[in-house]
Design a protein around this motif. Sequence first.
Motif, mmCIF file in Angstrom:
data_model
loop_
_atom_site.group_PDB
_atom_site.id
_atom_site.type_symbol
_atom_site.label_atom_id
_atom_site.label_comp_id
_atom_site.label_asym_id
_atom_site.label_seq_id
_atom_site.Cartn_x
_atom_site.Cartn_y
_atom_site.Cartn_z
ATOM 1 N N THR A 59 0.830 -1.204 0.000
ATOM 2 C CA THR A 59 0.000 0.000 0.000
ATOM 3 C C THR A 59 0.865 1.254 0.000
ATOM 4 N N ARG A 60 1.959 1.209 0.777
ATOM 5 C CA ARG A 60 2.855 2.368 0.868
ATOM 6 C C ARG A 60 3.516 2.666 -0.473
ATOM 7 N N THR A 61 4.015 1.614 -1.161
ATOM 8 C CA THR A 61 4.698 1.847 -2.432
ATOM 9 C C THR A 61 3.713 2.300 -3.516
ATOM 10 N N VAL A 62 2.479 1.828 -3.442
ATOM 11 C CA VAL A 62 1.462 2.264 -4.406
ATOM 12 C C VAL A 62 1.163 3.747 -4.224
ATOM 13 N N LEU A 63 0.936 4.150 -2.974
ATOM 14 C CA LEU A 63 0.677 5.566 -2.702
ATOM 15 C C LEU A 63 1.881 6.426 -3.074
ATOM 16 N N SER A 64 3.084 5.920 -2.787
ATOM 17 C CA SER A 64 4.298 6.645 -3.127
ATOM 18 C C SER A 64 4.418 6.840 -4.635
ATOM 19 N N ILE A 262 5.135 -16.848 -4.796
ATOM 20 C CA ILE A 262 3.782 -16.949 -5.344
ATOM 21 C C ILE A 262 2.998 -15.662 -5.109
ATOM 22 N N ILE A 263 2.996 -15.186 -3.872
ATOM 23 C CA ILE A 263 2.225 -13.982 -3.552
ATOM 24 C C ILE A 263 2.881 -12.740 -4.139
ATOM 25 N N LYS A 264 4.202 -12.615 -3.990
ATOM 26 C CA LYS A 264 4.900 -11.420 -4.452
ATOM 27 C C LYS A 264 5.250 -11.480 -5.935
ATOM 28 N N GLY A 265 5.048 -12.620 -6.541
ATOM 29 C CA GLY A 265 5.342 -12.767 -7.955
ATOM 30 C C GLY A 265 4.088 -12.962 -8.784
ATOM 31 N N LEU A 266 3.502 -14.164 -8.708
ATOM 32 C CA LEU A 266 2.341 -14.489 -9.530
ATOM 33 C C LEU A 266 1.095 -13.690 -9.146
ATOM 34 N N TYR A 267 1.012 -13.266 -7.880
ATOM 35 C CA TYR A 267 -0.158 -12.506 -7.443
ATOM 36 C C TYR A 267 0.210 -11.078 -7.045
ATOM 37 N N LYS A 268 1.293 -10.585 -7.598
ATOM 38 C CA LYS A 268 1.738 -9.233 -7.278
ATOM 39 C C LYS A 268 0.729 -8.211 -7.800
ATOM 40 N N GLY A 269 0.241 -7.373 -6.913
ATOM 41 C CA GLY A 269 -0.724 -6.356 -7.307
ATOM 42 C C GLY A 269 -2.172 -6.804 -7.233
ATOM 43 N N LEU A 270 -2.409 -8.057 -6.793
ATOM 44 C CA LEU A 270 -3.778 -8.558 -6.746
ATOM 45 C C LEU A 270 -4.649 -7.750 -5.791
ATOM 46 N N SER A 271 -4.074 -7.319 -4.676
ATOM 47 C CA SER A 271 -4.870 -6.557 -3.712
ATOM 48 C C SER A 271 -5.402 -5.265 -4.328
ATOM 49 N N MET A 272 -4.628 -4.681 -5.262
ATOM 50 C CA MET A 272 -5.119 -3.490 -5.959
ATOM 51 C C MET A 272 -6.288 -3.864 -6.866
#
Length: 299
Positions: A59-64, A262-272
């Motif tokens: 969230t921090r890097t997205v806002l940044s 898996i989370i930081k690679g294949l699903y990177k950005g999924l929360s957005m």
Amino acid sequence: MEDGDTGIDHLDQMPTNSHLIMTSLTAGAFAGALAKTTIAPLDRTKIYFQTTPTAPFSTRTVLSYLIKTYKTTGFFSLYRGNSATMARIVPYSAIQFASHEQYKRLLTPTPSTSTHTSRFICGSLAGVTAQSLTYPLDLCRARLAVSPSNKYKNLSDVFLKIITKEGPMTLFRGFIPTMIGVVPYAGCSFYTYETCKKCYREEFGTEASGVVKMGFGAVSGVIGQTSSYPFDIVRRRRQVGVELVEGNLARVMVEIARTEGIIKGLYKGLSMNWIKGPVSAGISFSVFDYTSMLLRKYW
């Protein structure tokens, strides 16, 4: 609208199939344009993180990233590539919704013939049809969204430079994972939305309101995007020229999972996507239903 529901009250006013196609194309184009414009800054940000393996996602890097983009290049830079998005999403959304209506007429001519399987197949076929016919526009839009502002002037400039410097076939880079990914994405999205409407009608004996339909669309967006997200990662990276391991789709996905997780690679950005996806899908589905109903009633 559910299978067989055209928004017309009397049989003598039933529209022809060509009229249904025209209203579906018009309503689909409007719905897609409105939905994508609403989430354009988040969409541009998502593509950046998807295509930059070294950039940590939070969230921090997205806002940044959003704040930095706004301060360095201005507010409208957050919408960079949105004109290209419109050039792609208007025909894509129009074709997807219109073809979905036609597949429903073919596979489920009456509400009683609508099954779980047929609803999924109709959605998948609609997604494959639209994506196949508009794929080069999607690739150029992705390039324009993540590139420096001085690299490409506009969408046509992206087309020209790709064809002259990289070859015409580059316009279809990432096509296979896109086609594979669109099957669960469009299938789950349309299936969820149509099933929710059907269940609501059976439970309450009436059509859902616009707000309720927007909620159904939001749920369908979350399910559809989550089911196909790893394919989207591979697609975006291939589109913008990120180096990937040689081999088939499965090998590429395994390598991304091994090196990035898996989370930081294949699903990177999924929360957005869980933020923008429901907004986009909710607007798109509900606006299409409402607009097509009005067009079929008054056009």
